[in-house]
Design a protein around this motif. Structure first.
Motif, PDB file in Angstrom:
ATOM      1  N   ARG A 113      31.855  41.456  26.711  1.00 49.62           N
ATOM      2  CA  ARG A 113      32.645  41.143  27.885  1.00 49.62           C
ATOM      3  C   ARG A 113      31.779  40.556  28.981  1.00 49.62           C
ATOM      4  O   ARG A 113      30.687  41.032  29.243  1.00 49.62           O
ATOM      5  CB  ARG A 113      33.347  42.411  28.371  1.00 49.62           C
ATOM      6  CG  ARG A 113      34.434  42.885  27.457  1.00 49.62           C
ATOM      7  CD  ARG A 113      34.886  44.289  27.789  1.00 49.62           C
ATOM      8  NE  ARG A 113      35.368  44.393  29.169  1.00 49.62           N
ATOM      9  CZ  ARG A 113      35.750  45.533  29.726  1.00 49.62           C
ATOM     10  NH1 ARG A 113      35.705  46.646  29.033  1.00 49.62           N
ATOM     11  NH2 ARG A 113      36.171  45.567  30.970  1.00 49.62           N
ATOM     12  N   ASP A 114      32.277  39.510  29.611  1.00 47.72           N
ATOM     13  CA  ASP A 114      31.618  38.894  30.751  1.00 47.72           C
ATOM     14  C   ASP A 114      32.500  39.158  31.966  1.00 47.72           C
ATOM     15  O   ASP A 114      33.465  38.451  32.228  1.00 47.72           O
ATOM     16  CB  ASP A 114      31.466  37.387  30.508  1.00 47.72           C
ATOM     17  CG  ASP A 114      30.694  36.697  31.619  1.00 47.72           C
ATOM     18  OD1 ASP A 114      30.613  37.257  32.735  1.00 47.72           O
ATOM     19  OD2 ASP A 114      30.186  35.584  31.384  1.00 47.72           O
ATOM     20  N   ARG A 115      32.170  40.226  32.687  1.00 52.52           N
ATOM     21  CA  ARG A 115      33.036  40.643  33.785  1.00 52.52           C
ATOM     22  C   ARG A 115      33.104  39.594  34.890  1.00 52.52           C
ATOM     23  O   ARG A 115      34.146  39.432  35.538  1.00 52.52           O
ATOM     24  CB  ARG A 115      32.554  41.984  34.336  1.00 52.52           C
ATOM     25  CG  ARG A 115      32.707  43.120  33.333  1.00 52.52           C
ATOM     26  CD  ARG A 115      32.208  44.439  33.913  1.00 52.52           C
ATOM     27  NE  ARG A 115      32.243  45.500  32.925  1.00 52.52           N
ATOM     28  CZ  ARG A 115      33.303  46.259  32.663  1.00 52.52           C
ATOM     29  NH1 ARG A 115      34.428  46.042  33.328  1.00 52.52           N
ATOM     30  NH2 ARG A 115      33.247  47.213  31.755  1.00 52.52           N
ATOM     31  N   GLY A 127      38.234  43.843  38.609  1.00 57.23           N
ATOM     32  CA  GLY A 127      37.554  44.678  37.630  1.00 57.23           C
ATOM     33  C   GLY A 127      38.494  45.409  36.696  1.00 57.23           C
ATOM     34  O   GLY A 127      38.074  45.932  35.658  1.00 57.23           O
ATOM     35  N   GLU A 137      32.997  36.352  34.509  1.00 55.43           N
ATOM     36  CA  GLU A 137      33.916  35.320  34.041  1.00 55.43           C
ATOM     37  C   GLU A 137      35.360  35.802  34.143  1.00 55.43           C
ATOM     38  O   GLU A 137      36.260  35.060  34.551  1.00 55.43           O
ATOM     39  CB  GLU A 137      33.590  34.944  32.601  1.00 55.43           C
ATOM     40  CG  GLU A 137      34.575  33.964  31.956  1.00 55.43           C
ATOM     41  CD  GLU A 137      34.595  32.595  32.631  1.00 55.43           C
ATOM     42  OE1 GLU A 137      35.511  31.812  32.327  1.00 55.43           O
ATOM     43  OE2 GLU A 137      33.698  32.309  33.445  1.00 55.43           O
ATOM     44  N   GLU A 138      35.587  37.073  33.779  1.00 53.99           N
ATOM     45  CA  GLU A 138      36.936  37.628  33.887  1.00 53.99           C
ATOM     46  C   GLU A 138      37.431  37.578  35.332  1.00 53.99           C
ATOM     47  O   GLU A 138      38.595  37.254  35.599  1.00 53.99           O
ATOM     48  CB  GLU A 138      36.944  39.063  33.368  1.00 53.99           C
ATOM     49  CG  GLU A 138      36.703  39.157  31.859  1.00 53.99           C
ATOM     50  CD  GLU A 138      36.533  40.582  31.390  1.00 53.99           C
ATOM     51  OE1 GLU A 138      36.733  41.509  32.215  1.00 53.99           O
ATOM     52  OE2 GLU A 138      36.224  40.785  30.202  1.00 53.99           O
ATOM     53  N   GLU A 139      36.545  37.885  36.276  1.00 51.13           N
ATOM     54  CA  GLU A 139      36.925  37.861  37.679  1.00 51.13           C
ATOM     55  C   GLU A 139      37.244  36.440  38.135  1.00 51.13           C
ATOM     56  O   GLU A 139      38.226  36.213  38.854  1.00 51.13           O
ATOM     57  CB  GLU A 139      35.807  38.445  38.543  1.00 51.13           C
ATOM     58  CG  GLU A 139      36.159  38.527  40.011  1.00 51.13           C
ATOM     59  CD  GLU A 139      35.134  39.305  40.816  1.00 51.13           C
ATOM     60  OE1 GLU A 139      35.166  39.200  42.057  1.00 51.13           O
ATOM     61  OE2 GLU A 139      34.311  40.020  40.207  1.00 51.13           O
ATOM     62  N   GLU A 150      38.546  53.885  30.137  1.00 56.11           N
ATOM     63  CA  GLU A 150      39.323  52.651  30.010  1.00 56.11           C
ATOM     64  C   GLU A 150      40.473  52.827  29.032  1.00 56.11           C
ATOM     65  O   GLU A 150      41.582  52.331  29.259  1.00 56.11           O
ATOM     66  CB  GLU A 150      38.412  51.516  29.550  1.00 56.11           C
ATOM     67  CG  GLU A 150      37.462  51.014  30.610  1.00 56.11           C
ATOM     68  CD  GLU A 150      36.463  50.014  30.068  1.00 56.11           C
ATOM     69  OE1 GLU A 150      36.109  49.081  30.810  1.00 56.11           O
ATOM     70  OE2 GLU A 150      36.038  50.140  28.895  1.00 56.11           O
ATOM     71  N   THR A 198      40.725  43.648  32.397  1.00 62.29           N
ATOM     72  CA  THR A 198      40.698  43.923  30.960  1.00 62.29           C
ATOM     73  C   THR A 198      41.527  45.156  30.611  1.00 62.29           C
ATOM     74  O   THR A 198      42.297  45.152  29.648  1.00 62.29           O
ATOM     75  CB  THR A 198      39.248  44.100  30.476  1.00 62.29           C
ATOM     76  OG1 THR A 198      38.535  42.875  30.670  1.00 62.29           O
ATOM     77  CG2 THR A 198      39.219  44.449  28.993  1.00 62.29           C
ATOM     78  N   THR A 199      41.380  46.234  31.391  1.00 60.07           N
ATOM     79  CA  THR A 199      42.164  47.435  31.141  1.00 60.07           C
ATOM     80  C   THR A 199      43.654  47.157  31.292  1.00 60.07           C
ATOM     81  O   THR A 199      44.473  47.612  30.487  1.00 60.07           O
ATOM     82  CB  THR A 199      41.744  48.557  32.107  1.00 60.07           C
ATOM     83  OG1 THR A 199      40.350  48.818  31.952  1.00 60.07           O
ATOM     84  CG2 THR A 199      42.522  49.825  31.822  1.00 60.07           C
TER      85      THR A 199
END
Length: 211
Positions: free
Chosen positions: A15-17, A82, A19-21, A175, A85-86
């Motif tokens: 996971r690339d947090r 943050g 990038e997710e943000e 999570e 994903t959850t």
């Protein structure tokens, strides 16, 4: 495979947090192409999880479409990057559980984990999956893969999804609890029982168990 089942997909990528943000911020800001980037980042993960949970490509494709539609409709309500994903796993989990209950591919029999629990108290589950280094090489690995797939497929959905989230997808206990909207102690109990059930089903593939 001939019966329509398919082997589990490879594990999710790391996971690339950050990038997710960025993806979340772009979608919520209405940037052009932002949802396409969302699909690029999460699409394979959604489909892979649906495939593992449902066991058939037809159901996994339905889960994929349902999850993307729900995410597109509701992502503007998510305020914490943050938690993306959850939040997404919660959507996927709900879709998977609903799809599995009404799927024409759902197994007619699912293991009763209470029956599989050892008598006389709690026992550590230990490692669930053998390492695949049996004496017959490729044949052994094919047989092991089929046995694992069948054993996981026969778990009840509530236990199967916890095992997949924790032991395959690598989510933390916290999570997993958030994604499934259950307590942490419940996650630990379901995971422990799922591991026990799988270990019992796969005992003949563990050298120390067959000695």
């Amino acid at each position: 495979m001939e019966d329509g089942h398919t082997a589990p997909a490879p594990p999710f990528p790391g996971r690339d947090r950050a990038e997710e943000e960025r993806v979340l911020q772009g979608v919520q800001a209405g940037e052009e192409g932002a949802f396409d980037r969302f699909v690029d980042v999460f699409g394979n993960r959604i489909y892979a999880f649906g495939l593992r949970m449902c066991g058939h490509r037809e159901d996994a494709q339905d889960v994929f479409q349902e999850t993307l539609l729900t995410a597109f409709q509701k992502i503007s309500t998510l305020r914490e990057p943050g938690a993306l994903t959850t939040w997404l796993y919660r959507i996927v989990a709900n879709s998977c559980l609903g799809r599995r209950r009404k799927s024409k591919f759902a197994p007619k029999h699912e293991e009763s984990l209470e029956e599989l629990l050892p008598q006389g108290g709690v026992v550590e589950a230990g490692p669930v999956l053998p390492d695949g280094s049996g004496p017959d090489g490729e044949l052994y690995r094919r047989e092991l893969s089929a046995a694992v797939e069948e054993a996981v497929r026969d778990l009840s959905p509530e236990y199967r999804i916890v095992w997949l989230m924790r032991d395959v997808e690598g989510l933390s206990t916290e999570e997993t609890a958030q994604a499934l909207d259950i307590g942490i102690s419940n996650v630990k109990m379901r995971l422990h029982r799922a591991r026990l059930a799988l270990r019992k089903r796969l005992a003949s593939y563990h050298p120390e168990d067959s000695a």
